[in-house]
Design a protein around this motif. Structure first.
Motif, short mmCIF file in Angstrom:
data_model
loop_
_atom_site.label_atom_id
_atom_site.label_comp_id
_atom_site.label_asym_id
_atom_site.label_seq_id
_atom_site.Cartn_x
_atom_site.Cartn_y
_atom_site.Cartn_z
N GLY A 10 31.74 0.79 -13.96
CA GLY A 10 30.61 1.50 -14.56
C GLY A 10 29.38 0.63 -14.72
N CYS A 11 29.54 -0.50 -15.39
CA CYS A 11 28.37 -1.33 -15.71
C CYS A 11 28.37 -2.69 -15.00
N ARG A 12 29.42 -2.95 -14.22
CA ARG A 12 29.55 -4.19 -13.45
C ARG A 12 29.78 -5.43 -14.31
N VAL A 26 42.79 -1.02 -19.65
CA VAL A 26 41.96 -1.73 -20.61
C VAL A 26 40.61 -1.03 -20.67
N TYR A 27 39.82 -1.36 -21.66
CA TYR A 27 38.50 -0.75 -21.81
C TYR A 27 37.41 -1.80 -21.71
N ARG A 34 37.31 3.12 -19.07
CA ARG A 34 38.72 2.76 -18.92
C ARG A 34 38.93 2.17 -17.53
N LEU A 35 39.60 1.02 -17.49
CA LEU A 35 39.86 0.32 -16.24
C LEU A 35 41.34 0.00 -16.16
#
Length: 186
Positions: A10-12, A26-27, A34-35
């Motif tokens: 999302g935000c790199r 994980v977040y 969420r990753l």
């Protein structure tokens, strides 16, 4: 311990996931996305389980060398100890890889890693025929059904002409790409 850095989609933001078990969610602390901590496997990174059955588990994975998503089918543990099964699995994968046809899901690679036989192939994002069955209130369009059947027959015929038989034709292995073109798997 090997350092594991994952990058938020999302935000790199880079996250240190060292010591976190593979395939754990994980977040991102920066954006909350969420990753999943990837599991290295062959030259791939397994991202998540997308299907499983008695003979294999299928993962969504990333091929970092080619910067693309792939699907990876890994033979079940109880079958990976049978040399005859593994040999047949890999032989069939190689036959399927030789089938260059727009109606057949391409196989990219196959092999064994630490006693686990696998096939990597084109990833199809949740577009199986089983998700496109009509309902009594909303039946499928007849023209759509005919187009799908013609595409399946062409793909099966192409494979047959190359000496490859499809032993388990079912809605689960009739897939669609983003443009709704039929791709026959398995």
């Amino acid at each position: 311990a090997k350092t594991t850095i994952i990058s938020c989609t999302g935000c790199r933001t880079d996250l240190d996931a060292t010591g976190v078990p593979a395939l754990t969610q994980v977040y991102c602390p920066a954006c909350g996305r969420r990753l999943t901590v990837p599991q290295p496997f062959a030259n791939l990174l397994l991202q998540e389980v997308i299907g499983s059955g008695p003979a294999a588990t299928v993962y969504r994975a990333t091929d970092p060398n080619l910067s693309r998503e792939v699907a990876v089918r890994v033979v079940a543990q109880h079958l990976s100890h049978r040399p005859d099964y593994v040999a047949a699995f890999l032989r069939q994968a190689r036959k399927n890889a030789a089938l260059a046809n727009p109606g057949i899901l391409p196989v990219y690679d196959c092999g064994e890693v630490n006693g686990h036989a696998y096939i990597s192939m084109q990833f199809m994002a949740d577009f199986g025929m089983d998700a496109h069955w009509g309902t009594p209130d909303a039946p499928l369009d007849l023209d759509f059904c005919l187009e799908v059947m013609i595409a399946i027959v062409r793909a099966v015929d192409f494979a047959w002409q190359a000496g490859v038989l499809h032993y388990s034709l079912s809605p689960h292995n009739i897939l669609f790409d983003d443009d709704m073109n039929v791709k026959l798997a398995d």
